[in-house]
Write a protein that holds these residues in place. Structure first.
Motif, PDB file in Angstrom:
ATOM      1  N   LEU A   1       0.837  -1.191   0.000  1.00 13.13           N
ATOM      2  CA  LEU A   1       0.000   0.000   0.000  1.00 13.13           C
ATOM      3  C   LEU A   1       0.881   1.254   0.000  1.00 13.13           C
ATOM      4  O   LEU A   1       1.946   1.271   0.622  1.00 13.13           O
ATOM      5  CB  LEU A   1      -0.920   0.011   1.222  1.00 13.13           C
ATOM      6  N   PRO A   2       0.432   2.331  -0.668  1.00 11.06           N
ATOM      7  CA  PRO A   2       1.273   3.533  -0.792  1.00 11.06           C
ATOM      8  C   PRO A   2       1.140   4.483   0.386  1.00 11.06           C
ATOM      9  O   PRO A   2       1.119   5.700   0.202  1.00 11.06           O
ATOM     10  CB  PRO A   2       0.742   4.167  -2.082  1.00 11.06           C
ATOM     11  N   ASP A   3       1.049   3.942   1.601  1.00 10.47           N
ATOM     12  CA  ASP A   3       0.996   4.818   2.764  1.00 10.47           C
ATOM     13  C   ASP A   3       2.416   5.127   3.245  1.00 10.47           C
ATOM     14  O   ASP A   3       3.396   4.618   2.688  1.00 10.47           O
ATOM     15  CB  ASP A   3       0.158   4.193   3.877  1.00 10.47           C
ATOM     16  N   GLU A   4       2.533   5.919   4.287  1.00 11.50           N
ATOM     17  CA  GLU A   4       3.862   6.336   4.743  1.00 11.50           C
ATOM     18  C   GLU A   4       4.677   5.172   5.299  1.00 11.50           C
ATOM     19  O   GLU A   4       5.902   5.230   5.328  1.00 11.50           O
ATOM     20  CB  GLU A   4       3.722   7.428   5.804  1.00 11.50           C
ATOM     21  N   ASN A   5       3.994   4.109   5.706  1.00  9.94           N
ATOM     22  CA  ASN A   5       4.694   2.929   6.221  1.00  9.94           C
ATOM     23  C   ASN A   5       4.965   1.890   5.140  1.00  9.94           C
ATOM     24  O   ASN A   5       5.601   0.875   5.418  1.00  9.94           O
ATOM     25  CB  ASN A   5       3.871   2.284   7.343  1.00  9.94           C
ATOM     26  N   ARG A   6       4.468   2.134   3.930  1.00 11.76           N
ATOM     27  CA  ARG A   6       4.592   1.173   2.832  1.00 11.76           C
ATOM     28  C   ARG A   6       4.186  -0.221   3.327  1.00 11.76           C
ATOM     29  O   ARG A   6       4.960  -1.172   3.297  1.00 11.76           O
ATOM     30  CB  ARG A   6       6.010   1.168   2.261  1.00 11.76           C
ATOM     31  N   THR A   7       2.951  -0.350   3.718  1.00  8.23           N
ATOM     32  CA  THR A   7       2.441  -1.568   4.338  1.00  8.23           C
ATOM     33  C   THR A   7       2.383  -2.722   3.348  1.00  8.23           C
ATOM     34  O   THR A   7       1.754  -2.623   2.291  1.00  8.23           O
ATOM     35  CB  THR A   7       1.043  -1.325   4.924  1.00  8.23           C
ATOM     36  N   LEU A   8       3.040  -3.811   3.697  1.00  8.30           N
ATOM     37  CA  LEU A   8       3.026  -5.009   2.870  1.00  8.30           C
ATOM     38  C   LEU A   8       1.718  -5.755   3.085  1.00  8.30           C
ATOM     39  O   LEU A   8       1.349  -6.066   4.226  1.00  8.30           O
ATOM     40  CB  LEU A   8       4.214  -5.905   3.212  1.00  8.30           C
TER      41      LEU A   8
END
Length: 301
Positions: free
Chosen positions: A158-165
């Protein structure tokens, strides 16, 4: 355009499998996996399982735009420099619903001159990042693959700030069969992954059914024939990605072969990523060997 979409729609809802799906072996898991496949019989919005232990929720943009469709169509766009000169360009894909309406697109990141050179050297072994966009250019998800010498390993992020796998698709090498293992990351235990499906397709297969732990078809990705000209001179494949075992397979497989479970949004994100992996691994012949209409190489392949 309407004639093409109509023919494609007929293929989606009335195609017959080339052969009955064989019974596959029990699931193998990566060493880090120790969590059983969860029951997804409870359905939520739009027939998609409503589970607490998932990353992508029904209100997330990737879900409302693309993953809530029971079936999507992915078409790889023509790369003219690849066709004419054999120069490997960044890949681009259109994403459509079953009526042919574009609902998004995917594009490989192009980092300039150095990236272009590495594409020519590593070709289909190259690491890549593909972004998934809506029609307005908003990034909904990112698909990443590191350098792959033999087995491809592709990730949905996901393109959030944490780059969630969200999950992973791992190719399982075999001398002639086409195999993948599909994993969803556990939200409660981020270091653990649960396998929710595997692909074990025959030699030269165009159909990639995903089997659950009971050897029932839970999803699938099929490549369509796009005409002799495009097949011979381009890598512009059309893929039908079937997310929903209850809605996507009418007339394709007998009901007794279908799972009673439905993929959640995390698993659908992995399926979308797996379609890109299938295109790279098995249907990018021109990208693999180079060439082009104006090259001086041989055309033995």
């Amino acid at each position: 355009m309407w004639r093409y979409n109509l023919a494609l729609t007929r293929r989606i809802f009335s195609s017959q499998p080339a052969a009955l799906v064989r019974q596959y072996s029990a699931f193998r898991r990566l060493p880090r996996v120790a969590t059983p496949v969860k029951d997804v019989s409870r359905l939520g919005f739009n027939g998609v399982p409503n589970m607490n232990n998932v990353t992508i929720q029904q209100y997330d943009p990737i879900a409302t735009t693309i993953l809530n469709e029971p079936t999507i169509i992915i078409e790889r766009q023509i790369e003219m420099m690849n066709v004419v000169l054999g120069f490997e360009q960044a890949n681009k894909y259109a994403i459509m619903d079953v009526m042919g309406n574009r609902i998004g697109y995917m594009q490989e990141r192009d980092f300039g001159f150095f990236k272009a050179i590495t594409r020519q050297i590593y070709r289909l072994h190259r690491p890549f990042t593909v972004d998934v966009f809506d029609n307005y250019g908003n990034v909904l998800m990112t698909i990443e693959r590191p350098f792959s010498f033999i087995n491809s390993h592709i990730k949905a992020i996901l393109p959030d700030e944490n780059r969630t796998l969200v999950g992973e698709s791992v190719q399982n090498w075999h001398l002639w069969r086409r195999r993948y293992e599909l994993f969803q990351r556990e939200c409660e235990n981020p270091s653990e992954f649960t396998q929710f499906g595997n692909i074990d397709a025959p030699f030269l297969s165009f159909e990639f059914p995903v089997m659950d732990e009971n050897n029932k078809i839970i999803a699938g990705c099929d490549r369509n024939w796009v005409g002799i000209g495009r097949e011979l001179f381009t890598d512009t494949g059309v893929y039908i990605v079937r997310f929903d075992s209850q809605q996507s397979f009418d007339g394709v497989y007998p009901q007794e072969m279908l799972s009673d479970k439905v993929l959640n949004y995390d698993q659908r994100a992995v399926m979308l990523s797996n379609a890109v992996s299938i295109d790279f691994d098995y249907f990018s012949r021109h990208s693999r060997y180079g060439g082009g209409l104006l090259s001086f190489g041989t055309y033995d392949e």
